[in-house]
Design a protein around this motif. Structure first.
Motif, PDB file in Angstrom:
ATOM      1  N   GLU A  82      29.186  51.048  32.353  1.00  0.00           N
ATOM      2  CA  GLU A  82      30.620  51.298  32.433  1.00  0.00           C
ATOM      3  C   GLU A  82      31.447  50.059  32.734  1.00  0.00           C
ATOM      4  OE1 GLU A  82      28.879  55.391  34.094  1.00  0.00           O
ATOM      5  OE2 GLU A  82      29.606  53.850  35.461  1.00  0.00           O
ATOM      6  N   ALA A  83      30.801  48.899  32.847  1.00  0.00           N
ATOM      7  CA  ALA A  83      31.515  47.681  33.248  1.00  0.00           C
ATOM      8  C   ALA A  83      32.609  47.308  32.257  1.00  0.00           C
ATOM      9  CB  ALA A  83      30.529  46.532  33.409  1.00  0.00           C
ATOM     10  N   SER A  84      32.295  47.313  30.976  1.00  0.00           N
ATOM     11  CA  SER A  84      33.303  46.907  29.983  1.00  0.00           C
ATOM     12  C   SER A  84      34.455  47.900  29.933  1.00  0.00           C
ATOM     13  CB  SER A  84      32.664  46.763  28.597  1.00  0.00           C
ATOM     14  OG  SER A  84      32.117  47.993  28.150  1.00  0.00           O
ATOM     15  N   LEU A  85      34.158  49.182  30.085  1.00  0.00           N
ATOM     16  CA  LEU A  85      35.194  50.213  30.107  1.00  0.00           C
ATOM     17  C   LEU A  85      36.150  49.981  31.266  1.00  0.00           C
ATOM     18  CD1 LEU A  85      36.206  53.047  29.072  1.00  0.00           C
ATOM     19  CD2 LEU A  85      34.675  54.032  30.787  1.00  0.00           C
ATOM     20  N   ILE A  86      35.606  49.626  32.424  1.00  0.00           N
ATOM     21  CA  ILE A  86      36.432  49.388  33.607  1.00  0.00           C
ATOM     22  C   ILE A  86      37.298  48.141  33.423  1.00  0.00           C
ATOM     23  CG2 ILE A  86      36.305  48.673  36.031  1.00  0.00           C
ATOM     24  CD1 ILE A  86      33.967  50.660  36.295  1.00  0.00           C
ATOM     25  N   LYS A  87      36.735  47.101  32.826  1.00  0.00           N
ATOM     26  CA  LYS A  87      37.520  45.896  32.557  1.00  0.00           C
ATOM     27  C   LYS A  87      38.722  46.226  31.668  1.00  0.00           C
ATOM     28  CE  LYS A  87      34.838  42.720  34.541  1.00  0.00           C
ATOM     29  NZ  LYS A  87      35.271  41.880  35.681  1.00  0.00           N
ATOM     30  N   GLU A  88      38.498  47.052  30.669  1.00  0.00           N
ATOM     31  CA  GLU A  88      39.589  47.429  29.762  1.00  0.00           C
ATOM     32  C   GLU A  88      40.663  48.242  30.484  1.00  0.00           C
ATOM     33  OE1 GLU A  88      37.745  49.513  26.567  1.00  0.00           O
ATOM     34  OE2 GLU A  88      36.625  47.765  25.836  1.00  0.00           O
ATOM     35  N   ALA A  89      40.247  49.079  31.427  1.00  0.00           N
ATOM     36  CA  ALA A  89      41.190  49.943  32.140  1.00  0.00           C
ATOM     37  C   ALA A  89      41.912  49.224  33.261  1.00  0.00           C
ATOM     38  CB  ALA A  89      40.458  51.160  32.705  1.00  0.00           C
ATOM     39  N   THR A  90      41.341  48.106  33.744  1.00  0.00           N
ATOM     40  CA  THR A  90      41.940  47.378  34.864  1.00  0.00           C
ATOM     41  C   THR A  90      42.313  45.960  34.429  1.00  0.00           C
ATOM     42  OG1 THR A  90      39.714  46.789  35.655  1.00  0.00           O
ATOM     43  CG2 THR A  90      40.736  48.768  36.596  1.00  0.00           C
ATOM     44  N   SER A  91      41.433  45.003  34.669  1.00  0.00           N
ATOM     45  CA  SER A  91      41.649  43.625  34.222  1.00  0.00           C
ATOM     46  C   SER A  91      40.329  42.879  34.289  1.00  0.00           C
ATOM     47  CB  SER A  91      42.694  42.910  35.085  1.00  0.00           C
ATOM     48  OG  SER A  91      42.135  42.569  36.347  1.00  0.00           O
ATOM     49  N   ASN A  92      40.267  41.724  33.655  1.00  0.00           N
ATOM     50  CA  ASN A  92      39.046  40.917  33.676  1.00  0.00           C
ATOM     51  C   ASN A  92      38.744  40.365  35.068  1.00  0.00           C
ATOM     52  OD1 ASN A  92      38.287  41.192  30.970  1.00  0.00           O
ATOM     53  ND2 ASN A  92      39.638  39.532  30.319  1.00  0.00           N
ATOM     54  N   LYS A  93      39.775  40.293  35.928  1.00  0.00           N
ATOM     55  CA  LYS A  93      39.574  39.773  37.282  1.00  0.00           C
ATOM     56  C   LYS A  93      39.079  40.849  38.245  1.00  0.00           C
ATOM     57  CE  LYS A  93      43.076  36.116  36.922  1.00  0.00           C
ATOM     58  NZ  LYS A  93      44.327  35.565  37.508  1.00  0.00           N
ATOM     59  N   PHE A  94      39.138  42.101  37.833  1.00  0.00           N
ATOM     60  CA  PHE A  94      38.691  43.213  38.665  1.00  0.00           C
ATOM     61  C   PHE A  94      37.170  43.272  38.606  1.00  0.00           C
ATOM     62  CE2 PHE A  94      38.203  47.845  39.562  1.00  0.00           C
ATOM     63  CZ  PHE A  94      38.892  47.891  40.753  1.00  0.00           C
ATOM     64  N   LEU A  95      36.531  43.147  39.770  1.00  0.00           N
ATOM     65  CA  LEU A  95      35.087  42.958  39.808  1.00  0.00           C
ATOM     66  C   LEU A  95      34.310  44.242  39.544  1.00  0.00           C
ATOM     67  CD1 LEU A  95      34.817  40.710  43.004  1.00  0.00           C
ATOM     68  CD2 LEU A  95      34.828  39.974  40.610  1.00  0.00           C
ATOM     69  N   THR A  96      33.200  44.091  38.827  1.00  0.00           N
ATOM     70  CA  THR A  96      32.260  45.191  38.623  1.00  0.00           C
ATOM     71  C   THR A  96      30.916  44.781  39.201  1.00  0.00           C
ATOM     72  OG1 THR A  96      31.824  44.342  36.388  1.00  0.00           O
ATOM     73  CG2 THR A  96      33.381  46.160  36.585  1.00  0.00           C
ATOM     74  N   ILE A  97      30.471  45.521  40.200  1.00  0.00           N
ATOM     75  CA  ILE A  97      29.199  45.262  40.870  1.00  0.00           C
ATOM     76  C   ILE A  97      28.256  46.375  40.436  1.00  0.00           C
ATOM     77  CG2 ILE A  97      28.002  45.177  43.088  1.00  0.00           C
ATOM     78  CD1 ILE A  97      31.690  44.221  42.733  1.00  0.00           C
ATOM     79  N   THR A  98      27.142  46.019  39.788  1.00  0.00           N
ATOM     80  CA  THR A  98      26.355  47.015  39.088  1.00  0.00           C
ATOM     81  C   THR A  98      24.897  47.089  39.548  1.00  0.00           C
ATOM     82  OG1 THR A  98      25.910  45.459  37.270  1.00  0.00           O
ATOM     83  CG2 THR A  98      27.819  46.880  37.040  1.00  0.00           C
TER      84      THR A  98
END
Length: 238
Positions: free
Chosen positions: A164-180
């Motif tokens: 879901e990391a790419s989906l979250i980047k699209e919904a928020t921003s590239n600076k919003f961190l995804t810890i997986t």
């Protein structure tokens, strides 16, 4: 916390077992995750030991309570010197904002840990979410909703599946961190994770940090396993 390195989940029952594992790495500075089992056994003293040894620490306690309680707890955690802490996004925007306020008020020497929120656990399946949590729709929609609420609250990012990391980047921003978490090698068991991905694919899909436990800690040669995952992770970092 160095994005170039995986976060190793120290899923050990005792301090002695965790230290024996760390001794294999010959004083290398690591990104480490201390979860509930180890923290409840060893407390803040062990966290301080890890910091004194030069490691970065993600204290994974997943706070979820009324806003005032979470704020007070975060003021204490901010004084520990840890590098990352988290809450459950399902606690709501006010609770997450209170967590951020607590970290800012308790920060020592301008060191404020990264604050992230858990969306849906990587062990949660579509069926479980629909039937047990009574949340309708696709699990990706629930994760995206929690991520946008987390961004609205002013947090640094979310814990999510690498799927879901790419989906979250699209919904928020590239600076919003995804810890997986949910990182597995193709030859290994999924264990109790249901939404998983390899280190290389997680990097391709936009993960900022990967959390890896059993594929390293239960490997026949933990150092070799770590080095392999490190190489796979770094190969696709943007």
């Amino acid at each position: 916390m160095n994005k170039q390195k995986p976060i190793i989940a120290l899923d050990f029952a005792t301090k002695e077992a965790a230290i024996a594992f760390l001794n294999l790495f010959k004083n290398e500075s690591l990104n480490l995750k201390v979860g509930m089992e180890l923290f409840y056994k060893t407390g803040m003293d062990f966290v301080q030991y890890l910091k004194e040894e030069g490691h970065s620490v993600f204290l994974d306690l997943k706070l979820h309570d009324i806003p005032n309680t979470v704020k007070s707890a975060m003021k204490v955690l901010a004084q520990s010197g840890v590098d990352m802490v988290n809450v459950h996004a399902s606690g709501g925007v006010k609770m997450m904002q209170a967590a951020k306020e607590g970290l800012e008020e308790g920060a020592l020497n301008n060191h404020k840990p990264l604050l992230i929120a858990v969306t849906q656990l990587t062990s949660t399946s579509q069926t479980q979410m629909n039937e047990e949590q009574q949340i309708l729709g696709a699990i990706q929609d629930s994760v995206q909703n929690y991520a946008t609420l987390t961004q609205k609250a002013g947090l640094d990012g979310v814990v999510c599946s690498p799927l879901e990391a790419s989906l979250i980047k699209e919904a928020t921003s590239n600076k919003f961190l995804t810890i997986t978490p949910g990182i597995r090698l193709t030859s290994k068991s999924n264990d109790d994770q249901t939404r998983i991905m390899t280190p290389r694919d997680a990097a391709k899909n936009g993960s900022d940090y990967i959390v890896v436990g059993r594929p390293i800690t239960q490997a026949l040669d933990p150092v070799e396993a770590y080095q392999y995952i490190l190489k796979e992770w770094q190969a696709e970092l943007k």
